[in-house]
Motif scaffolding. Sequence first.
Motif, short mmCIF file in Angstrom:
data_model
loop_
_atom_site.label_atom_id
_atom_site.label_comp_id
_atom_site.label_asym_id
_atom_site.label_seq_id
_atom_site.Cartn_x
_atom_site.Cartn_y
_atom_site.Cartn_z
N GLN A 203 0.97 -1.15 0.04
CA GLN A 203 -0.02 0.11 -0.14
C GLN A 203 0.97 1.19 0.03
O GLN A 203 0.47 2.32 -0.79
CB GLN A 203 -1.06 0.06 1.29
CG GLN A 203 -1.74 1.22 1.33
CD GLN A 203 -2.86 1.22 2.28
OE1 GLN A 203 -2.67 0.26 3.35
NE2 GLN A 203 -3.68 1.90 2.54
N MET A 204 1.96 1.28 0.64
CA MET A 204 2.78 2.44 0.64
C MET A 204 3.61 2.47 -0.78
O MET A 204 3.72 3.70 -1.17
CB MET A 204 4.21 2.15 1.90
CG MET A 204 3.68 2.15 3.22
SD MET A 204 4.99 1.53 4.24
CE MET A 204 6.16 2.76 4.31
N VAL A 205 3.89 1.52 -1.36
CA VAL A 205 4.35 1.48 -2.70
C VAL A 205 3.51 2.14 -3.76
O VAL A 205 3.70 2.96 -4.70
CB VAL A 205 4.96 0.25 -3.13
CG1 VAL A 205 5.45 0.12 -4.52
CG2 VAL A 205 6.06 -0.33 -2.37
N ASP A 206 2.12 1.63 -3.63
CA ASP A 206 0.83 2.17 -4.57
C ASP A 206 0.76 3.52 -4.23
O ASP A 206 0.35 4.21 -5.30
CB ASP A 206 -0.17 1.17 -4.03
CG ASP A 206 -0.14 -0.20 -4.45
OD1 ASP A 206 0.69 -0.39 -5.35
OD2 ASP A 206 -0.79 -0.96 -3.97
N MET B 19 0.90 8.70 -6.73
CA MET B 19 1.46 10.29 -6.72
C MET B 19 2.25 10.58 -8.00
O MET B 19 2.19 11.36 -8.72
CB MET B 19 2.04 10.65 -5.56
CG MET B 19 1.05 10.79 -4.53
SD MET B 19 1.84 11.57 -2.93
CE MET B 19 2.67 10.07 -2.21
N PHE B 20 3.05 9.59 -8.32
CA PHE B 20 4.17 9.81 -9.25
C PHE B 20 4.22 8.45 -10.35
O PHE B 20 5.02 7.65 -10.09
CB PHE B 20 5.39 10.03 -8.70
CG PHE B 20 5.64 11.05 -7.69
CD1 PHE B 20 5.62 12.52 -7.92
CD2 PHE B 20 5.48 10.93 -6.22
CE1 PHE B 20 5.53 13.46 -7.05
CE2 PHE B 20 5.48 11.70 -5.42
CZ PHE B 20 5.54 12.92 -5.71
N PRO B 21 3.27 8.29 -10.98
CA PRO B 21 3.26 7.14 -11.84
C PRO B 21 4.59 7.11 -12.88
O PRO B 21 4.57 6.14 -13.37
CB PRO B 21 1.87 7.35 -12.70
CG PRO B 21 1.49 8.96 -12.87
CD PRO B 21 2.38 9.59 -11.35
N ASP B 22 5.19 8.10 -13.10
CA ASP B 22 6.18 7.80 -14.12
C ASP B 22 7.66 7.41 -13.32
O ASP B 22 8.53 7.00 -13.88
CB ASP B 22 6.65 9.38 -14.64
CG ASP B 22 6.97 10.34 -13.45
OD1 ASP B 22 6.37 10.27 -12.69
OD2 ASP B 22 7.81 11.29 -14.08
N ILE B 23 7.61 7.44 -12.22
CA ILE B 23 8.62 7.09 -11.26
C ILE B 23 8.52 5.20 -11.33
O ILE B 23 7.42 4.60 -10.89
CB ILE B 23 8.76 7.31 -9.85
CG1 ILE B 23 8.66 8.96 -9.97
CG2 ILE B 23 10.01 6.73 -9.11
CD1 ILE B 23 9.94 9.55 -10.51
#
Length: 196
Positions: free
Chosen positions: A47-50, A55-59
Amino acid sequence: MAEVVNVLVAFAVIVILFRWVTSSKESPNERSAASTLGFRPRNITEQMVDTVQGMFPDIPRDNIKYDLLRTGSVDQTANKILERGFLDAPPAAYYTLYPSTEQAPPARPAPAPAGSSTATTKPKSDNLIKRFHLEEKVQQPVQISEAEVAGKAVWEDTPEKREASLQERKAKMILAARQRLLAQQQQAAPRSAGGS
């Protein structure tokens, strides 16, 4: 003298027992992860990773997970991305412990049944002319100069007028790009016809 030796031996035994007790709290996997990565990885959840990925889908997901293992905090990882614009890629040793997490593309929602009021997702085959409803303007070609497209917009008084102005500028940009493409195709057609 014998008492000093006894005290030193007792002290050494206590130190060894203390180290043994405190190191036994770590599992062998944690010790190998710490020695492989060079730091003790924090406990993180998917969940933390998600959250950070949302917030930053390009990372890349692996970069996010690696940084979260270091910091253990979504806030610190997000701040690092905002400050630097990127996250460091994990070293090769990371992939021995955590295999690459190739994320599948997000699932598209199922199309709504006919008659429902919710909008359906547009297929990828839609072009900009259809998306911005410019079919009429394409059928009645009007030459748009580059100056019209590149000019600055006037700041309108109301949000509705600003939205209409933005839509008009988008339409002009799309039509100008279409004109350039058609001109390039017309120039290329005689060359290919003459070369054959």
